[in-house]
Design an enzyme around this catalytic site. Structure first.
Site, PDB file in Angstrom:
ATOM      1  N   GLU A 112       1.079  -1.327   0.086  1.00 19.19           N
ATOM      2  CA  GLU A 112      -0.200  -0.265   0.010  1.00 19.19           C
ATOM      3  C   GLU A 112       0.818   1.224  -0.423  1.00 19.19           C
ATOM      4  OE1 GLU A 112      -1.525   1.083   4.409  1.00 19.19           O
ATOM      5  OE2 GLU A 112      -1.617  -1.473   4.237  1.00 19.19           O
TER       6      GLU A 112
ATOM      7  N   CYS B 263      -2.864  -3.802   3.843  1.00 20.74           N
ATOM      8  CA  CYS B 263      -2.376  -4.914   4.660  1.00 20.74           C
ATOM      9  C   CYS B 263      -2.654  -6.404   3.714  1.00 20.74           C
ATOM     10  CB  CYS B 263      -2.435  -4.257   5.923  1.00 20.74           C
ATOM     11  SG  CYS B 263      -2.193  -2.978   6.854  1.00 20.74           S
TER      12      CYS B 263
ATOM     13  N   HIS C  51      -2.090 -10.504  10.720  1.00 12.56           N
ATOM     14  CA  HIS C  51      -1.311  -9.310  10.409  1.00 12.56           C
ATOM     15  C   HIS C  51      -1.043  -8.721  11.982  1.00 12.56           C
ATOM     16  CE1 HIS C  51      -1.197  -5.170   9.534  1.00 12.56           C
ATOM     17  NE2 HIS C  51      -1.993  -5.658   9.952  1.00 12.56           N
TER      18      HIS C  51
ATOM     19  N   SER D 251      -7.058  -3.073   6.335  1.00 12.75           N
ATOM     20  CA  SER D 251      -8.234  -2.324   6.118  1.00 12.75           C
ATOM     21  C   SER D 251      -9.085  -2.424   4.991  1.00 12.75           C
ATOM     22  CB  SER D 251      -7.560  -0.999   6.905  1.00 12.75           C
ATOM     23  OG  SER D 251      -7.110  -1.212   7.866  1.00 12.75           O
TER      24      SER D 251
END
Length: 392
Positions: A82, A114, A236, A312
């Site tokens: 990202e 992510c 994560h 997200s």
């Protein structure tokens, strides 16, 4: 056909900040960072270290470990990130050029916060399944930067993880029957043209833990696998305490011990060793945890691991992998620890200057920037919008 990860390697910047130093400078109890967030050190990238250079270093380490036949059969390069450096050109193409890979390779990027690295990994599994005998290179690379004095400052970091995917892997076999869920929510986002993300911290934490619970339940219903079927779980890790909260939400420590599942909490600690020293590296953080678990846990061939990926916005997926006989020969924990130990520790003022400079535009000659990267694959400048890199 068994398909999975044959090798996995890590790359981090050569600079770091100790979290105690940051806490003292910000007037915060160091325990808030070390215990509350679960972070001890934070990787810091100078202006000459970007997502492409980190990706190239990790990928070069993987290819150095690969057999000639695996390199010759490479057909796909995917970068999940990202932290894109160009709005059009793929970073995978830049890495392809830096590594001098064959022309007959498909190369592209995937961006979904992510989660992108996992999207790349599952795409690679599908590619190898459709093209028997071919291999794929998957790279997760990111810089997590929020700015000085912000709420997210102690959850910054940087790093990359590269993985070679092929038939009959010698590290981890991937079960293609994973479980994913998607929900449109603004918990974390970065509008085009902005250098740091916008975050709704409380919402993001809630979305993460809720997503894990939903994906785990859906995966159990679809596969019949419960928590008792896993030797360990990896998460994560925007900060290392986050995964612990998610795990405790579905399996409190007391209940885990009563059910004979205490190993899931104990082995969670084994997955944090590297992340506590690197910090947040967005899409690479899950696989940094996988490397740490493989290097520090008493795993055995045939053990089943659950990998929870979260991006997200939001996408979550639970991927199941199985440890392969002789997996230890595919990792070198001593080399990883030595590389982390060899980094330069920054003072807070140095860190503030380096971070501020790295958030700004890079000029045509980056050699005069603060603490320029002396390692392989460094950004040397940007000329008319074209990024120039140094190769080994």
């Amino acid at each position: 056909m068994l398909i999975g990860i044959d090798s996995l390697e890590i790359a981090t910047p050569e600079l770091y900040l100790d979290m105690t130093d940051l806490a003292v400078a910000r007037g915060v109890d160091p325990a808030k960072f070390h215990t509350g967030l679960g972070q001890d050190q934070m990787a810091v990238a100078p202006a000459t270290t970007d997502v492409v250079t980190l990706a190239a270093r990790a990928a070069a380490a993987v290819l150095d470990r690969a057999e000639e036949a695996d390199t010759a059969s490479l057909g796909l390069v995917v970068v999940g990130s990202e932290s894109a450096v160009d709005a059009s050109k793929a970073m995978a193409v830049m890495v392809h050029g830096l590594l001098g890979l064959p022309e007959g390779v498909r190369a592209f990027d995937i961006r979904e916060a992510c989660y992108a690295g996992t999207a790349g990994l599952m795409t690679a599994v599908d590619y190898v399944a459709a093209h028997p005998g071919r291999t794929a290179l998957v790279i997760a690379s990111d810089l997590a930067r929020y700015g000085l004095g912000t709420g997210g400052e102690p959850t910054q970091g940087a790093g990359a993880v590269a993985m070679l995917v092929r038939q009959d892997p010698r590290l981890l076999v991937i079960d293609p029957a994973s479980t994913a869920r998607t929900q449109d929510v603004y918990d974390f986002w970065r509008p085009e043209g902005e250098s740091v993300p916008r975050v709704d911290g409380h919402l993001s934490n809630r979305c993460y833990t809720d997503m894990f619970a939903r994906v785990l339940a859906a995966h159990q219903e679809a596969s019949g696998l419960g928590l008792e079927d896993f030797a360990a779980l990896c998460f994560h890790l925007p900060y290392t305490k986050m995964g612990r909260k998610a795990l405790a939400g579905v399996l409190p420590p007391e209940e885990a011990e009563a059910r004979g599942l205490g190993h899931l909490h104990r082995r969670y600690d084994d997955s944090l060793v590297y992340s506590r020293r690197v910090g947040n590296c967005y899409t690479a953080s899950l696989y940094l945890g996988v490397a740490s678990l493989l290097d520090h846990c008493d795993l055995r061939a045939g053990d089943r691991l659950g990998l929870f990926s979260y991006g997200s916005g939001a996408v979550g997926e639970l991927v199941t992998v199985t440890v392969v006989e002789g997996f230890g020969a595919r990792r070198d924990p001593g080399a990883t620890v030595s590389a982390l130990d060899a980094r330069r520790r920054l003072g807070v003022e140095e860190y503030e200057s380096v971070l501020t400079e790295s958030l700004g535009p890079v000029g045509e000659d980056a050699s005069a920037t603060l603490l320029p990267d002396e390692g392989p694959y460094a950004l040397t400048g940007v000329v008319d919008g074209v990024r120039r890199y140094r190769r080994p």
